[in-house]
Design an enzyme around this catalytic site. Structure first.
Site, PDB file in Angstrom:
ATOM      1  N   GLU A 276      -5.757  15.605   6.273  1.00 43.62           N
ATOM      2  CA  GLU A 276      -5.811  16.400   5.042  1.00 43.62           C
ATOM      3  C   GLU A 276      -6.708  17.627   5.235  1.00 43.62           C
ATOM      4  O   GLU A 276      -6.363  18.744   4.839  1.00 43.62           O
ATOM      5  CB  GLU A 276      -6.330  15.554   3.874  1.00 43.62           C
ATOM      6  CG  GLU A 276      -5.402  14.440   3.450  1.00 43.62           C
ATOM      7  CD  GLU A 276      -5.696  13.138   4.174  1.00 43.62           C
ATOM      8  OE1 GLU A 276      -6.376  13.195   5.236  1.00 43.62           O
ATOM      9  OE2 GLU A 276      -5.253  12.076   3.701  1.00 43.62           O
TER      10      GLU A 276
ATOM     11  N   ASP B  83       0.847  -1.190   0.000  1.00 46.06           N
ATOM     12  CA  ASP B  83       0.000   0.000   0.000  1.00 46.06           C
ATOM     13  C   ASP B  83       0.884   1.243   0.000  1.00 46.06           C
ATOM     14  O   ASP B  83       1.870   1.313   0.737  1.00 46.06           O
ATOM     15  CB  ASP B  83      -0.901   0.022   1.241  1.00 46.06           C
ATOM     16  CG  ASP B  83      -2.147  -0.823   1.037  1.00 46.06           C
ATOM     17  OD1 ASP B  83      -2.548  -0.998  -0.121  1.00 46.06           O
ATOM     18  OD2 ASP B  83      -2.701  -1.307   2.036  1.00 46.06           O
TER      19      ASP B  83
ATOM     20  N   ASP C  93     -13.982  18.882   8.880  1.00 45.24           N
ATOM     21  CA  ASP C  93     -13.263  17.694   8.401  1.00 45.24           C
ATOM     22  C   ASP C  93     -12.093  17.429   9.347  1.00 45.24           C
ATOM     23  O   ASP C  93     -11.124  18.181   9.373  1.00 45.24           O
ATOM     24  CB  ASP C  93     -12.768  17.950   6.974  1.00 45.24           C
ATOM     25  CG  ASP C  93     -12.099  16.732   6.358  1.00 45.24           C
ATOM     26  OD1 ASP C  93     -11.851  15.755   7.096  1.00 45.24           O
ATOM     27  OD2 ASP C  93     -11.830  16.762   5.145  1.00 45.24           O
TER      28      ASP C  93
ATOM     29  N   ALA D 169     -17.835   6.830   1.128  1.00 42.88           N
ATOM     30  CA  ALA D 169     -17.174   6.055   0.079  1.00 42.88           C
ATOM     31  C   ALA D 169     -17.934   6.138  -1.235  1.00 42.88           C
ATOM     32  O   ALA D 169     -17.354   5.994  -2.316  1.00 42.88           O
ATOM     33  CB  ALA D 169     -17.044   4.601   0.527  1.00 42.88           C
ATOM     34  N   GLN D 170     -19.246   6.365  -1.134  1.00 44.15           N
ATOM     35  CA  GLN D 170     -20.062   6.442  -2.350  1.00 44.15           C
ATOM     36  C   GLN D 170     -19.890   7.790  -3.055  1.00 44.15           C
ATOM     37  O   GLN D 170     -19.663   7.862  -4.256  1.00 44.15           O
ATOM     38  CB  GLN D 170     -21.545   6.220  -2.023  1.00 44.15           C
ATOM     39  CG  GLN D 170     -21.895   4.804  -1.606  1.00 44.15           C
ATOM     40  CD  GLN D 170     -21.396   4.477  -0.200  1.00 44.15           C
ATOM     41  OE1 GLN D 170     -21.339   5.352   0.666  1.00 44.15           O
ATOM     42  NE2 GLN D 170     -21.016   3.231   0.008  1.00 44.15           N
TER      43      GLN D 170
ATOM     44  N   ASP E 222     -10.464  -5.810   2.116  1.00 49.45           N
ATOM     45  CA  ASP E 222      -9.190  -6.458   1.780  1.00 49.45           C
ATOM     46  C   ASP E 222      -9.260  -7.976   1.929  1.00 49.45           C
ATOM     47  O   ASP E 222      -8.354  -8.679   1.475  1.00 49.45           O
ATOM     48  CB  ASP E 222      -8.064  -5.943   2.695  1.00 49.45           C
ATOM     49  CG  ASP E 222      -7.698  -4.500   2.419  1.00 49.45           C
ATOM     50  OD1 ASP E 222      -7.710  -4.116   1.236  1.00 49.45           O
ATOM     51  OD2 ASP E 222      -7.411  -3.762   3.374  1.00 49.45           O
TER      52      ASP E 222
ATOM     53  N   PHE F  60     -17.734  13.087   4.286  1.00 48.57           N
ATOM     54  CA  PHE F  60     -17.236  12.247   3.193  1.00 48.57           C
ATOM     55  C   PHE F  60     -17.839  10.848   3.315  1.00 48.57           C
ATOM     56  O   PHE F  60     -17.968  10.303   4.404  1.00 48.57           O
ATOM     57  CB  PHE F  60     -15.708  12.152   3.274  1.00 48.57           C
ATOM     58  CG  PHE F  60     -15.092  11.221   2.270  1.00 48.57           C
ATOM     59  CD1 PHE F  60     -14.717  11.680   1.017  1.00 48.57           C
ATOM     60  CD2 PHE F  60     -14.891   9.875   2.577  1.00 48.57           C
ATOM     61  CE1 PHE F  60     -14.150  10.820   0.086  1.00 48.57           C
ATOM     62  CE2 PHE F  60     -14.329   9.012   1.659  1.00 48.57           C
ATOM     63  CZ  PHE F  60     -13.955   9.493   0.406  1.00 48.57           C
TER      64      PHE F  60
ATOM     65  N   SER G  39     -16.735  15.755   0.309  1.00 50.30           N
ATOM     66  CA  SER G  39     -17.329  16.319   1.521  1.00 50.30           C
ATOM     67  C   SER G  39     -17.464  17.822   1.307  1.00 50.30           C
ATOM     68  O   SER G  39     -16.991  18.364   0.301  1.00 50.30           O
ATOM     69  CB  SER G  39     -16.446  16.027   2.742  1.00 50.30           C
ATOM     70  OG  SER G  39     -15.176  16.638   2.580  1.00 50.30           O
TER      71      SER G  39
ATOM     72  N   ASP H 168      -6.134  -4.376   6.060  1.00 48.95           N
ATOM     73  CA  ASP H 168      -6.758  -4.180   7.368  1.00 48.95           C
ATOM     74  C   ASP H 168      -8.275  -4.082   7.314  1.00 48.95           C
ATOM     75  O   ASP H 168      -8.939  -4.182   8.339  1.00 48.95           O
ATOM     76  CB  ASP H 168      -6.195  -2.936   8.063  1.00 48.95           C
ATOM     77  CG  ASP H 168      -6.435  -1.660   7.259  1.00 48.95           C
ATOM     78  OD1 ASP H 168      -7.037  -1.747   6.168  1.00 48.95           O
ATOM     79  OD2 ASP H 168      -6.014  -0.582   7.719  1.00 48.95           O
TER      80      ASP H 168
END
EC number: 7.2.2.6
Length: 682
Positions: free
Chosen positions: A348, A307, A344, A379-380, A522, A377, A384, A518
């Site tokens: 980042e 990764d 957020d 995943a779809q 995965d 935010f 955000s 993790d």
């Protein structure tokens, strides 16, 4: 973080190993090691002959026969000691884990929610699917998934790491391990295993290795050793009629001594210890391997899937630049980016707020005082932002913002596409900021490649291992980081399906693949990989799919895992080479001594000029026993490992262990012969 290392010869472990070595003298234990079983039979046979000679029932030198018999028993004991010491070190590590298990009571909830009625039950009676409540100060009674709540958890008993971790419902941090302690707040947990099947139980069983199964390479080597033993057994058996026909029959005691010195007793006595020690060294790196097969596979790996974040880069992407779209000034972009990032809490997001403050003195504002709505935010959506005063500001990946604009009837500007490519080519990650359907510009998120990682990849390349970087970044960003880090290949915009397909592709080419993971997503790839290191901080599904668990949850550990696996294979190969090579010197010691009386021409082989036939035979037998003890530290610690090509490694080991295996016995046998002579023992 690694656990405290045991001294190689811890006094308490040595005493316990000596006791176990004596217990292992029973035939049932010896039968598991065919080479040493032959030595055990020879010891028994020569003991009976010695007793018969001493009682006058048989002619011959009872003292010499007893000395040979005694040293043959010592040979078996030393081999048993090597195995018992390796097992003892593993069991000592397991005992530290057993201390984590505590008999406790659990609050079993009647309904799967906080505040429901609870029954107090013994923790060892919890079954898969039971719901329990744990609060601050409680020991988590079972492995499971958090279905409600969030808490700080002390996992030091399992991982050795003192810093607490956060466990909460949802996402990849919902997995908890039995035996860890809640420090604050509360969790509602659904048990995922039955009694005796917890992660801690499996760790203890694996580390103790009481029922350790032999690995494929170990089985293949054992078959080779058995074949050599049978060949030498047949060869030795034919020598008696030859000597008898010559008029001077060699005694059975001498033939047994010859056989024991010729068969590969050194590697035969150390083989089990090498395997157990490999598992123990893996635990020393805070990695639990489900079997020796997994450790062995790590040594054969030739493709590493790594990764990007946390393994190749430091993993703390920081906003480095605001690049406005045509017709937009940089301060407007910075203001919108900061507003979209106020709530957020990712590194980042915080870095965007700080950069806007540093560049334009835009002070951080409170979302609640602005009467704004934060859009988190997902995943779809992959973006955000914030809704404030009829303004809809979003930040996210290029593809996500493009879809968002087109869904609102807008058009993604060509000049922003160029700026995105420019950022990506520099190895940074572009985030696009949009207000309504108007693109304001691009934020560059820069990640730092770890120092020295390029050199490590160069070493792996020397060893014939291909490195592949896995990242969710676009191809341009991935290509730039891959070039900077020095990896051989990369997979950009990676999805679980893409990872799985890549692993299968390499395996179809006959390669062995290692990876880390993790998350639940995965799990399919971990299950497919030959060496799959799951992070202890990951989900239960990931840990069950992998064949190793890294207690430190450090993705970089994969490289160390491969090194340990290769070291175990090298240790086994090196000691096998040494064992077979040193038979040559024993041949020059025993053959002339045993048969010179019948065939005087064989005296030409007595190049060591040993004192007498009896001293030559006894010296060879003593050396054969002592060399096992001298090699125990090497078997437990492993041979010195350097990242070299396969051919260079082979040449190096042949010089050290092949030539060493030839020379050391000549010196050792001669020294023992001189000592026996000087002391008047022969």
């Amino acid at each position: 973080m690694s656990r405290k290392q045991l001294a190689l010869f811890e006094p308490t472990l040595v005493v316990q190993a000596l006791k176990e070595a004596v217990k292992k003298l029973n035939p049932q234990a010896q039968w598991r090691n065919p080479v040493m079983f032959i030595v055990w039979i020879g010891s028994l046979l020569t003991t009976c002959i010695s007793i018969a000679m001493a009682s006058g029932a048989m002619p011959g030198n009872a003292l010499f026969s007893a000395a040979i018999s005694g040293w043959l028993w010592v040979t078996v004991l030393f081999a048993n000691f090597a195995e018992a010491l390796a097992e003892g070190r593993s069991k000592a590590q397991a005992n530290s884990l057993k201390g984590v298990k505590k008999t406790a009571f659990a609050r079993k909830l009647r309904e799967p929610k906080y505040g429901a009625a609870a029954d107090k039950v013994p923790a060892d009676q919890l079954r898969k699917g039971d719901i329990v409540l744990v609060e601050a100060g409680d020991i988590i009674p079972c492995d499971g998934e958090v279905i409600e709540g969030g808490a700080s958890v002390d996992e030091s008993a399992i991982t050795g790491e003192s810093a607490p971790v956060i466990r909460e419902s949802g996402g990849d941090f919902a997995s908890v391990t039995g035996g860890t302690r809640i420090l604050s707040d509360w969790l509602v947990i659904e048990c995922s295993v039955n009694p005796g099947e917890t992660f801690l139980d499996r760790m203890i069983a694996m580390v103790e290795g009481a029922q350790r199964r032999k690995t494929p390479n170990e089985i293949a080597l054992t078959i080779l050793l058995i074949a050599l033993t049978i060949v030498f057994l047949l060869a030795t058996a034919t020598l008696w009629p030859f000597s008898a026909w010559g008029g001077n029959a060699v005694s059975v005691t001498v033939l047994v001594a010859l056989l024991v010195c010729l068969i590969p007793t050194t590697i035969g006595g150390l083989l089990s210890a090498i395997g157990v020690a490999g598992m123990s060294r893996m635990l020393g790196a805070n990695v639990i391997a489900t079997s020796g097969r997994a450790v062995e596979a790590a040594g054969d790996v030739d493709v590493l899937l790594l990764d990007k974040t946390g393994t190749i880069t430091l993993g703390n992407r920081q906003a480095s630049e605001f690049i406005p779209a045509q017709g937009v000034d940089e301060k407007t972009l910075a203001d919108a980016a900061q507003l979209a990032s106020l709530a957020d809490e990712t590194p980042e997001g915080r870095s965007i707020v700080i950069l806007a403050k540093q560049r334009f003195n835009l002070r951080e504002r409170d979302v609640q005082s602005l009467h704004a709505t934060f859009v988190p935010f997902t995943a779809q959506s992959r973006m955000s932002g914030i809704n404030i005063d009829n303004r809809m500001i979003r930040k996210g990946s290029v593809d996500a913002i493009r879809r968002h604009i087109e869904a609102n009837g807008g058009h993604f500007p060509a000049d922003v596409d160029q700026k995105v490519d420019q950022v990506a080519r520099q190895g940074a990650t572009p985030l696009v900021v949009v207000e309504g359907s108007r693109v304001l510009g691009v934020i560059a998120l820069k990640d730092i490649v770890k120092g020295g990682i390029k050199e490590r990849f160069a070493q792996l390349r020397k060893m014939g291992i291909k490195t592949v970087m896995i990242t969710g970044d676009n191809r341009l960003t991935a290509a730039a980081i891959a070039a900077e880090a020095g990896v051989d290949d990369f997979l950009a915009e990676a999805t679980p399906e893409a990872k799985l397909a890549l692993i299968r592709q390499y395996q179809a080419e006959g390669r062995l693949v290692a990876m880390t993971g993790d998350g639940t997503n995965d799990a399919p790839a971990l299950a497919q990989a030959d060496v799959a290191v799951a992070m202890n901080s990951g989900t239960q599904a990931a840990k069950e799919a992998g064949n190793m668990v890294d207690l430190d949850s450090n993705p970089t550990k994969l490289i160390e895992v491969v090194h340990i696996g290769k070291q175990m294979l090298m240790t086994r190969g090196s000691l096998t080479t040494f064992s077979i090579a040193n038979d040559v010197a024993k041949y020059f010691a025993i053959i002339p001594a045993a048969f010179a009386a019948t065939y005087p021409q064989l005296n030409a082989l007595n190049i060591m000029r040993l004192h007498s036939p009896d001293s030559a035979i006894l010296s060879a037998v003593i050396f054969n026993a002592l060399i096992i003890v001298f090699l125990i530290p090497l078997a437990l610690k492993g041979v010195s490992y350097k990242p070299l090509t396969a051919s260079a490694m082979l040449r190096r080991n042949l010089w050290i262990y092949g030539l060493g295996g030839l020379l050391v016995p000549f010196i050792g046998i001669k020294v023992i012969d001189l000592l026996l002579t000087v002391c008047g023992l022969v």
